[in-house]
Enzyme design. Structure first.
Site, PDB file in Angstrom:
ATOM      1  N   HIS A 130      44.499  33.077  34.734  1.00  0.00           N
ATOM      2  CA  HIS A 130      45.216  33.555  35.432  1.00  0.00           C
ATOM      3  C   HIS A 130      44.665  33.838  36.834  1.00  0.00           C
ATOM      4  CE1 HIS A 130      42.473  36.239  33.171  1.00  0.00           C
ATOM      5  NE2 HIS A 130      42.657  36.914  34.150  1.00  0.00           N
ATOM      6  N   ARG A 141      52.623  42.953  35.711  1.00  0.00           N
ATOM      7  CA  ARG A 141      51.612  43.858  36.434  1.00  0.00           C
ATOM      8  C   ARG A 141      50.354  44.011  35.661  1.00  0.00           C
ATOM      9  NH1 ARG A 141      53.886  45.633  40.650  1.00  0.00           N
ATOM     10  NH2 ARG A 141      56.212  45.771  40.846  1.00  0.00           N
ATOM     11  N   ASP A 142      49.213  44.189  36.222  1.00  0.00           N
ATOM     12  CA  ASP A 142      47.940  44.237  35.357  1.00  0.00           C
ATOM     13  C   ASP A 142      47.978  45.698  34.629  1.00  0.00           C
ATOM     14  OD1 ASP A 142      44.695  42.949  35.563  1.00  0.00           O
ATOM     15  OD2 ASP A 142      45.165  44.948  34.882  1.00  0.00           O
ATOM     16  N   HIS A 201      44.824  36.736  39.681  1.00  0.00           N
ATOM     17  CA  HIS A 201      45.032  38.043  40.282  1.00  0.00           C
ATOM     18  C   HIS A 201      45.584  38.205  41.594  1.00  0.00           C
ATOM     19  CE1 HIS A 201      42.395  40.091  36.939  1.00  0.00           C
ATOM     20  NE2 HIS A 201      41.694  38.816  37.016  1.00  0.00           N
ATOM     21  N   ASN A 241      39.034  34.840  37.913  1.00  0.00           N
ATOM     22  CA  ASN A 241      37.722  35.013  37.473  1.00  0.00           C
ATOM     23  C   ASN A 241      37.532  33.887  36.203  1.00  0.00           C
ATOM     24  OD1 ASN A 241      37.264  37.277  38.673  1.00  0.00           O
ATOM     25  ND2 ASN A 241      38.468  38.562  37.470  1.00  0.00           N
ATOM     26  N   VAL A 289      40.009  37.831  29.672  1.00  0.00           N
ATOM     27  CA  VAL A 289      41.183  37.247  28.986  1.00  0.00           C
ATOM     28  C   VAL A 289      41.032  35.778  28.956  1.00  0.00           C
ATOM     29  CG1 VAL A 289      43.506  37.255  28.585  1.00  0.00           C
ATOM     30  CG2 VAL A 289      42.571  39.374  29.220  1.00  0.00           C
TER      31      VAL A 289
END
Ligand code: DGP
Length: 114
Positions: free
Chosen positions: A100, A29-30, A102, A87, A96
């Site tokens: 990744h 989880r973010d 999202h 992103n 970061v």
């Protein structure tokens, strides 16, 4: 590439709310959720940005998306839908530098994004 906070999560050096794991992919989880469901899918083998991905990474990139879709299906999010986002660098809003995906769900997403 230099290590990131996500590398520390992969190595269990710092905690995270892990929701999925297989041989190649970790999902958690973010910390700063932008939707009721906000999970990050990362390759255990770090790639800094999408710019740094090569043809040899194609299978790994596919596994990230399939892991996200499988999670959405299992969590009952698939029918209403969700958004997946990668992103890249400054204009993409990447903070970061461990690639990744999202997964955002649980509310209607807006388009175009801001
Ligand atoms: P991006 O802007 O695409 O690079 O997204 C990075 C995301 O990572 C951002 O939404 C916040 C999240 N994040 C940053 N540090 C941590 C952390 O230590 N733990 C978790 N769970 N998420 C983090």
């Amino acid at each position: 590439m230099s290590d990131t906070i996500f590398g520390k999560i992969v190595r269990r050096e710092i905690p995270a709310d892990i929701v999925y794991e297989d041989d190649d992919v970790l999902a958690f989880r973010d910390l700063n959720p932008q939707a009721p469901v906000h999970v990050l899918f990362i390759p255990k083998r770090a790639i800094a940005t999408l710019n740094d991905a090569h043809a040899t990474d194609a299978e790994l990139l596919g596994k990230l998306l399939l892991a996200a879709a499988g999670y959405a299906r299992r969590e009952g999010l698939a029918e209403q839908g969700y958004r997946t986002v990668v992103n890249c660098n400054e204009h993409g809003g990447q903070t970061v530098f461990h690639l990744h995906v999202h997964l955002l769900a649980g509310r209607r997403m807006h388009w175009p994004p801001g």
